[in-house]
Design an enzyme around this catalytic site. Structure first.
Site, PDB file in Angstrom:
ATOM      1  N   GLY A   1       0.930  -1.223  -0.211  1.00 18.57           N
ATOM      2  CA  GLY A   1       0.069   0.031  -0.126  1.00 18.57           C
ATOM      3  C   GLY A   1       0.886   1.382   0.035  1.00 18.57           C
ATOM      4  O   GLY A   1       2.060   1.195   0.561  1.00 18.57           O
TER       5      GLY A   1
ATOM      6  N   GLN B   1       3.489   9.725   0.754  1.00 17.79           N
ATOM      7  CA  GLN B   1       4.715   8.957   0.652  1.00 17.79           C
ATOM      8  C   GLN B   1       5.747   9.230  -0.070  1.00 17.79           C
ATOM      9  O   GLN B   1       6.800   9.141  -0.335  1.00 17.79           O
ATOM     10  CB  GLN B   1       4.266   7.564   1.110  1.00 17.79           C
ATOM     11  CG  GLN B   1       3.800   7.212   2.320  1.00 17.79           C
ATOM     12  CD  GLN B   1       3.573   5.633   2.284  1.00 17.79           C
ATOM     13  OE1 GLN B   1       2.516   5.318   1.983  1.00 17.79           O
ATOM     14  NE2 GLN B   1       4.607   5.048   3.176  1.00 17.79           N
TER      15      GLN B   1
ATOM     16  N   CYS C   1       5.637  -0.452   7.152  1.00 17.09           N
ATOM     17  CA  CYS C   1       5.303   0.825   6.410  1.00 17.09           C
ATOM     18  C   CYS C   1       6.537   1.153   5.436  1.00 17.09           C
ATOM     19  O   CYS C   1       7.714   1.180   6.156  1.00 17.09           O
ATOM     20  CB  CYS C   1       4.846   2.010   7.321  1.00 17.09           C
ATOM     21  SG  CYS C   1       4.605   3.475   6.328  1.00 17.09           S
ATOM     22  N   LEU C   2       6.387   1.313   4.232  1.00 10.56           N
ATOM     23  CA  LEU C   2       7.659   1.791   3.335  1.00 10.56           C
ATOM     24  C   LEU C   2       8.444   2.956   3.858  1.00 10.56           C
ATOM     25  O   LEU C   2       9.554   3.108   3.727  1.00 10.56           O
ATOM     26  CB  LEU C   2       6.908   2.061   2.022  1.00 10.56           C
ATOM     27  CG  LEU C   2       6.446   0.825   1.463  1.00 10.56           C
ATOM     28  CD1 LEU C   2       5.978   1.171  -0.266  1.00 10.56           C
ATOM     29  CD2 LEU C   2       7.697  -0.489   1.262  1.00 10.56           C
TER      30      LEU C   2
ATOM     31  N   HIS D   1      -4.643   2.268   7.739  1.00  7.47           N
ATOM     32  CA  HIS D   1      -3.204   2.504   7.908  1.00  7.47           C
ATOM     33  C   HIS D   1      -2.892   3.551   6.936  1.00  7.47           C
ATOM     34  O   HIS D   1      -2.391   4.637   7.111  1.00  7.47           O
ATOM     35  CB  HIS D   1      -2.327   1.307   7.625  1.00  7.47           C
ATOM     36  CG  HIS D   1      -0.910   1.575   7.715  1.00  7.47           C
ATOM     37  ND1 HIS D   1       0.085   0.966   8.431  1.00  7.47           N
ATOM     38  CD2 HIS D   1      -0.187   2.321   6.637  1.00  7.47           C
ATOM     39  CE1 HIS D   1       1.131   1.457   7.933  1.00  7.47           C
ATOM     40  NE2 HIS D   1       1.228   2.180   6.905  1.00  7.47           N
ATOM     41  N   GLU D   2      -3.629   3.342   5.543  1.00  4.02           N
ATOM     42  CA  GLU D   2      -3.182   4.270   4.386  1.00  4.02           C
ATOM     43  C   GLU D   2      -4.133   5.771   4.781  1.00  4.02           C
ATOM     44  O   GLU D   2      -3.569   6.673   4.437  1.00  4.02           O
ATOM     45  CB  GLU D   2      -3.604   3.857   3.242  1.00  4.02           C
ATOM     46  CG  GLU D   2      -2.835   2.420   2.952  1.00  4.02           C
ATOM     47  CD  GLU D   2      -1.147   2.812   2.765  1.00  4.02           C
ATOM     48  OE1 GLU D   2      -0.839   3.812   2.670  1.00  4.02           O
ATOM     49  OE2 GLU D   2      -0.479   1.634   3.025  1.00  4.02           O
TER      50      GLU D   2
ATOM     51  N   HIS E   1      -2.087   8.087   6.809  1.00  2.00           N
ATOM     52  CA  HIS E   1      -1.136   8.758   6.286  1.00  2.00           C
ATOM     53  C   HIS E   1      -1.832  10.106   5.676  1.00  2.00           C
ATOM     54  O   HIS E   1      -1.033  11.209   5.654  1.00  2.00           O
ATOM     55  CB  HIS E   1      -0.536   7.987   5.163  1.00  2.00           C
ATOM     56  CG  HIS E   1       0.518   6.942   5.261  1.00  2.00           C
ATOM     57  ND1 HIS E   1       1.725   7.352   5.812  1.00  2.00           N
ATOM     58  CD2 HIS E   1       0.615   5.663   5.199  1.00  2.00           C
ATOM     59  CE1 HIS E   1       2.533   6.241   5.997  1.00  2.00           C
ATOM     60  NE2 HIS E   1       1.677   5.389   5.747  1.00  2.00           N
TER      61      HIS E   1
HETATM   62 NI    NI Z   1       2.459   3.260   5.589  1.00  2.00          NI
END
Ligand code: NI
Length: 172
Positions: free
Chosen positions: A46, A51, A94-95, A136-137, A140
């Protein structure tokens, strides 16, 4: 299609509250394609636009790629319109928070609304990994990371580790 670098914590941009997309047009679809490419290139499931440094309320996700094929999904202006009282705990990563995995507790089931690639309003009922990933997304988009949901003590340890890793990286 372009692979864009992913911002990692600590970085003030990750605390940005992203702005709603007011029109789903070709430049938005191009951004979505870049997000998908960037997500796959980073081996993620995701990715939110912030990001890659774009403060728009957009996210992409592909929870099926482990089974071989690719099935990227796009969510524009996503929001949770219903959440179960029942909670579920899942280990998240998470990236933007590399090499960190922590258990996070969130509502087990949600109903979300979003715009699709054509700008049409969609409703989705989600549970399991999809529910966790969506929450989660969406976090962000509000400048929130999954580590903001863990204890202050654990978060302090994680942030020190991330800061140190970044310094080492910057030092070459
Ligand atoms: Ni994340």
């Amino acid at each position: 299609m372009t692979i864009r670098p992913i911002i990692t914590a600590p970085d003030p941009r990750l605390k940005t509250v992203s702005e709603a997309v007011d029109r789903v047009n070709d430049s938005i679809r191009k951004l979505a394609d870049d997000m998908v490419d960037s997500m796959y290139a980073a081996d993620g499931i995701g990715l939110a636009a912030i990001q890659i440094g774009v403060p728009k309320r957009m996210l992409v996700m592909d929870l099926d790629q482990k089974d071989g094929g690719r099935n990227p999904r796009l969510f524009i202006n996503p929001k949770v319109v219903w959440a179960s009282e029942e909670m579920a705990k899942m280990e998240e990563g998470c990236l933007s928070v590399p090499e960190v995995w922590e258990d996070v507790e969130r509502p087990a089931r949600i109903t979300a609304e979003y715009l699709d690639r054509d700008g049409a309003l969609q409703t989705l009922e989600a549970d399991g990994l999809l529910a966790t990933c969506l929450q989660h997304e969406i976090d962000h988009l509000n400048g929130v990371l999954f580590i903001d949901h863990i204890s202050r003590l654990k978060r302090g340890i994680v942030m020190r580790k991330l800061t140190k890793a970044k310094k080492l990286k910057d030092a070459g």
